[in-house]
Design an enzyme around this catalytic site. Sequence first.
Site, PDB file in Angstrom:
ATOM      1  N   ASP A 252      22.580 -36.428 -24.476  1.00  0.00           N
ATOM      2  CA  ASP A 252      23.955 -36.224 -24.032  1.00  0.00           C
ATOM      3  C   ASP A 252      25.006 -36.766 -24.989  1.00  0.00           C
ATOM      4  O   ASP A 252      26.162 -36.367 -24.931  1.00  0.00           O
ATOM      5  CB  ASP A 252      24.163 -36.877 -22.664  1.00  0.00           C
ATOM      6  N   ASP A 276      29.388 -38.529 -24.170  1.00  0.00           N
ATOM      7  CA  ASP A 276      29.139 -38.704 -22.737  1.00  0.00           C
ATOM      8  C   ASP A 276      29.504 -40.126 -22.327  1.00  0.00           C
ATOM      9  O   ASP A 276      30.662 -40.504 -22.394  1.00  0.00           O
ATOM     10  CB  ASP A 276      27.695 -38.350 -22.409  1.00  0.00           C
ATOM     11  N   ASP A 280      25.012 -46.124 -20.192  1.00  0.00           N
ATOM     12  CA  ASP A 280      24.440 -45.510 -18.993  1.00  0.00           C
ATOM     13  C   ASP A 280      23.076 -46.127 -18.716  1.00  0.00           C
ATOM     14  O   ASP A 280      22.297 -46.381 -19.641  1.00  0.00           O
ATOM     15  CB  ASP A 280      24.273 -43.998 -19.174  1.00  0.00           C
ATOM     16  N   ARG A 332      35.169 -44.727 -14.445  1.00  0.00           N
ATOM     17  CA  ARG A 332      33.784 -45.205 -14.482  1.00  0.00           C
ATOM     18  C   ARG A 332      33.637 -46.508 -15.266  1.00  0.00           C
ATOM     19  O   ARG A 332      33.003 -46.564 -16.300  1.00  0.00           O
ATOM     20  CB  ARG A 332      32.841 -44.149 -15.059  1.00  0.00           C
TER      21      ARG A 332
END
Length: 454
Positions: A252, A276, A280, A332
């Site tokens: 990603d 992205d 993560d 986020r």
Amino acid sequence: MAVGSMRCSLLLVLGHLMIVAGGKGWFGGDTVSASRIGAAATAVVTKSSREKAANESFPAARSTGGREAVAGAVDDPELVASEVDMMISNSTSRRGLGYLSCGTGNPIDDCWRCDPEWHRHRKRLADCGIGFGRNAMGGRDGRFYVVTDPGDDDPVNPRPGTLRYAVIQEVPLWIVFKRSMVIILKQELIMNSFKTIDGRGVDVHIANGACITIQFVTNIIIHGLHIHDCKPTGNAMVRSSPSHYGWRTMADGDAVSMFGASHIWVDHNSLSNCADGLVDAIMGSTAITISNNYFTHHNEVMLLGHSDSYVRDKAMQVTIAYNHFGEGLIQRMPRCRHGYFHVVNNDYTHWEMYAIGGSAEPTINSQGNRYLAPVDPSAKEVTKRVDTDESVWKGWNWRSEGDMLLNGAYFTPSGVGASASYAKASSLGAKSSSMVASITCDAGALRCRRGSHC
């Protein structure tokens, strides 16, 4: 060093002025300028399903099955918090550094940064971890490896001297760099267990190509790197160990991506502008600390959890501490799905949509943070429950304790405040939010030079 000190001084002054101003909005006009977001506003990339092929690509060495992928989950997090407090209080006996204490209030930095011989004692860093990822030892018990070659010409047969050659080895390694360099990775940097990447003393950029993947491995420390402008790569063969390489589908473009990993510590890195996410963690990853990082110019900063239906992430425990969430960020910081998240003593000086989000009943414990809301009256709320009706999320345990809320910022709490739930989302003692400026002013990759304090 001078640049970091100047930024610290400016942030301390601005922090004081924000408190005196009573959060009336004078500061927000500069920090939320849309022109400073740049390409981040269009960098929305849907998460791919390439992890479905992970076990096919790396069958034996990366198979998890059962509970292995969440083996790092802490059974008694209250014990973690008490241990961390005790370790900080007894730092002289634990680390032999009492006479060097910086007194910044940042227990990680006070552990090692004031030693002018830090470059001779690099592995001492591994004893300075906090939070859920505090036991990540990285390559502490292995040899040093010096990266001399910034190239990445062949991801299947990397040359000795390259970063890729180091991270795939089976033995523990503490990886350092001979000089400043920009490393443009052709494919994901697939890490093996028990590795430290230590960029102190030089300027190391991993940029303009693929970035770091931590997949079904354990005990990783990533420290002192500039990671930015990461691109989607894949549909290629990539080596993961000296004895194995496999086919990778499209990645990603995350800066640091964790899949089913445990005991991971990401500390003092500068991260920005990737395709992205910046950090993560999915598919059962746990025992993670994300600390002292400087995040800028990005849309979806941090995703913690694979999907709302992936229930193995209920064992996820992540500490997010002492980070600076700076200019050009949109949302986020993090977004959580399942699991337990301790968000403690971070400085949030910019968001366009929201700071902290969730979507599958995560427990979020926000303590001692500083939240500066943008000028936009529709974006004052720190929190966002994503695609969930209030009748559902009102039972989720989200709390704000000792946070500083400026320029109209507000945190919407929920849940019944179950002590057992918050115990699993507690990993260290929070400092007062009034200390956030001094604790976080050196967030990001440090300008360390041999023979002087870092």
